[in-house]
Design an enzyme around this catalytic site. Structure first.
Site, PDB file in Angstrom:
ATOM      1  N   ARG A 160       0.816  -1.215   0.025  1.00  0.00           N
ATOM      2  CA  ARG A 160       0.105   0.156  -0.024  1.00  0.00           C
ATOM      3  C   ARG A 160       0.772   0.860   0.057  1.00  0.00           C
ATOM      4  O   ARG A 160       2.045   1.298   0.598  1.00  0.00           O
ATOM      5  CB  ARG A 160      -0.840  -0.032   1.167  1.00  0.00           C
ATOM      6  CG  ARG A 160      -2.040  -0.911   1.200  1.00  0.00           C
ATOM      7  CD  ARG A 160      -3.252  -0.400   0.340  1.00  0.00           C
ATOM      8  NE  ARG A 160      -4.161  -1.390   0.266  1.00  0.00           N
ATOM      9  CZ  ARG A 160      -4.537  -2.126  -0.825  1.00  0.00           C
ATOM     10  NH1 ARG A 160      -3.760  -2.313  -1.840  1.00  0.00           N
ATOM     11  NH2 ARG A 160      -5.709  -2.940  -0.422  1.00  0.00           N
ATOM     12  N   HIS A 172      -1.373   0.890  -9.774  1.00  0.00           N
ATOM     13  CA  HIS A 172      -2.125  -0.022  -9.016  1.00  0.00           C
ATOM     14  C   HIS A 172      -2.613  -1.250  -9.806  1.00  0.00           C
ATOM     15  O   HIS A 172      -3.960  -1.387  -9.476  1.00  0.00           O
ATOM     16  CB  HIS A 172      -3.235   0.782  -8.083  1.00  0.00           C
ATOM     17  CG  HIS A 172      -3.494  -0.403  -6.745  1.00  0.00           C
ATOM     18  ND1 HIS A 172      -3.747   0.561  -5.522  1.00  0.00           N
ATOM     19  CD2 HIS A 172      -3.618  -1.502  -6.613  1.00  0.00           C
ATOM     20  CE1 HIS A 172      -4.158  -0.353  -4.799  1.00  0.00           C
ATOM     21  NE2 HIS A 172      -3.901  -1.558  -5.351  1.00  0.00           N
TER      22      HIS A 172
HETATM   23  C1  GLV Z   1      -5.795  -4.607  -4.136  1.00  0.00           C
HETATM   24  O1  GLV Z   1      -5.129  -3.790  -4.056  1.00  0.00           O
HETATM   25  C2  GLV Z   1      -6.155  -5.500  -3.304  1.00  0.00           C
HETATM   26  O2  GLV Z   1      -6.098  -5.168  -2.290  1.00  0.00           O
HETATM   27  O3  GLV Z   1      -6.574  -6.762  -3.556  1.00  0.00           O
END
Ligand code: GLV
Length: 307
Positions: A222, A270
């Site tokens: 994260r 992401h």
């Molecule tokens: C993506 O970031 C997830 O948590 O699957």
């Protein structure tokens, strides 16, 4: 009885279609069109508005649309006593492992540099780095899958986790002392930790200063694991030499963020491992059957531990 898809920032159509295929006739509602809130048994969430789950008086389970649950546990107004489950899927772990391998091999072979050279039509071959050592932070399903794939292509792999682990072929560390040992001489440091109060900011000045000269940081955990200013300073000092980042404190990464143009940073938006709506649908249906027969959902999250 109904399922609510509470994912304001996501397109829910594939998940709704997969649910209709798996369980024809299932009443699926898409937030904010909740209808009779007392009919909702299960809510599938991603970045829900804080407090919105309190409006569902007969909710029996909360499911995360992704592997991470920080988006859920960050809500100070969650309904009490409603179990929270996360999405677990071998495909998600495999895709994450592949992403990490891509980042590691790209650094090893100098690919970001060649992409830059191509822009200026520069033919300048460099020797590549030996296979080296990787330290994977977090040995959950994602971390373990990545560690195993890296080991399979010949890296020496170390793992660090909050609780002690033992895995064949990996040198596993825990605690602050173990972190120091894991970092010593590691060519790649890969963050796949859950985001919890204990891990937030863990990729900060102290950890970065202990990375080896020439090494690479990969963050697919994260954004808030990383102290972004500390990374900029650490890159100036060459420890690490490069960073490969998929997650950011602010997403989408703001257009004026210094990471975009930093020569030592590679950015992906992401996408390291994307949730498969069909696999989520299968878990939603399983969860419905379980809660209707009085069982808890699978893949339960411990809100105290934060994962
Ligand atoms: C993506 O970031 C997830 O948590 O699957």
């Amino acid at each position: 009885m109904a399922v609510l898809l509470l994912m304001p920032s996501r397109d829910t159509s594939d998940l709704a279609a997969a649910l209709a295929r798996l369980e024809p006739g299932l009443d699926v509602r898409v937030w904010p069109k909740v209808g009779d809130a007392a009919a909702i048994e299960v809510a599938v969430c991603w970045s829900h508005p804080p407090g919105s789950l309190l409006d569902l008086p007969r909710l029996r389970a909360i499911l995360s649309y992704g592997a991470g649950v920080d988006h859920l546990l960050g809500d100070p107004r969650l309904p009490e006593g409603v179990p929270i489950a996360r999405f677990v899927d071998p495909g998600l772990a495999r895709d994450m492992a592949e992403y990490v391998l891509t980042a590691v091999l790209a650094h090893r072979r100098g690919i970001p540099r060649y992409l830059e050279q191509q822009r200026t039509r520069t033919w300048d071959p460099h020797p590549y780095r030996p296979a080296g050592t990787a330290l994977v932070l977090g040995l959950g399903r994602m971390g373990l899958a990545a560690a195993r794939l890296l080991a399979a292509v010949g890296l020496e792999v170390r793992g660090w986790s909050r609780t002690p682990h033992e895995h064949e072929g990996l040198t596993c560390f825990t605690s602050e002392d173990g972190l120091a040992q894991g970092l010593a001489g590691a060519d790649h440091v890969i963050c796949l930790l859950p985001l919890t109060p204990a891990t937030e900011g863990m990729l900060g000045r102290s950890l970065l200063a202990r990375m080896a000269p020439g090494s690479q940081l990969v963050n697919a955990g994260r954004g808030r694991h990383l102290d972004e200013q500390a990374l900029l300073e650490a890159l100036d000092a060459g420890r690490p030499a490069a960073a490969w980042l998929d997650v950011f404190a602010d997403e989408p990464l703001p257009g004026d963020h210094p990471f975009w143009t930093h020569p030592a940073i590679t950015i992906t938006p992401h996408v390291a491992s994307l949730t498969d709506p069909a696999a989520v649908a299968a878990q939603v249906v399983e969860c419905l059957h379980r809660v209707r027969s009085g069982e808890l959902p699978g893949n339960l999250v411990d809100p105290v531990q934060g994962y």
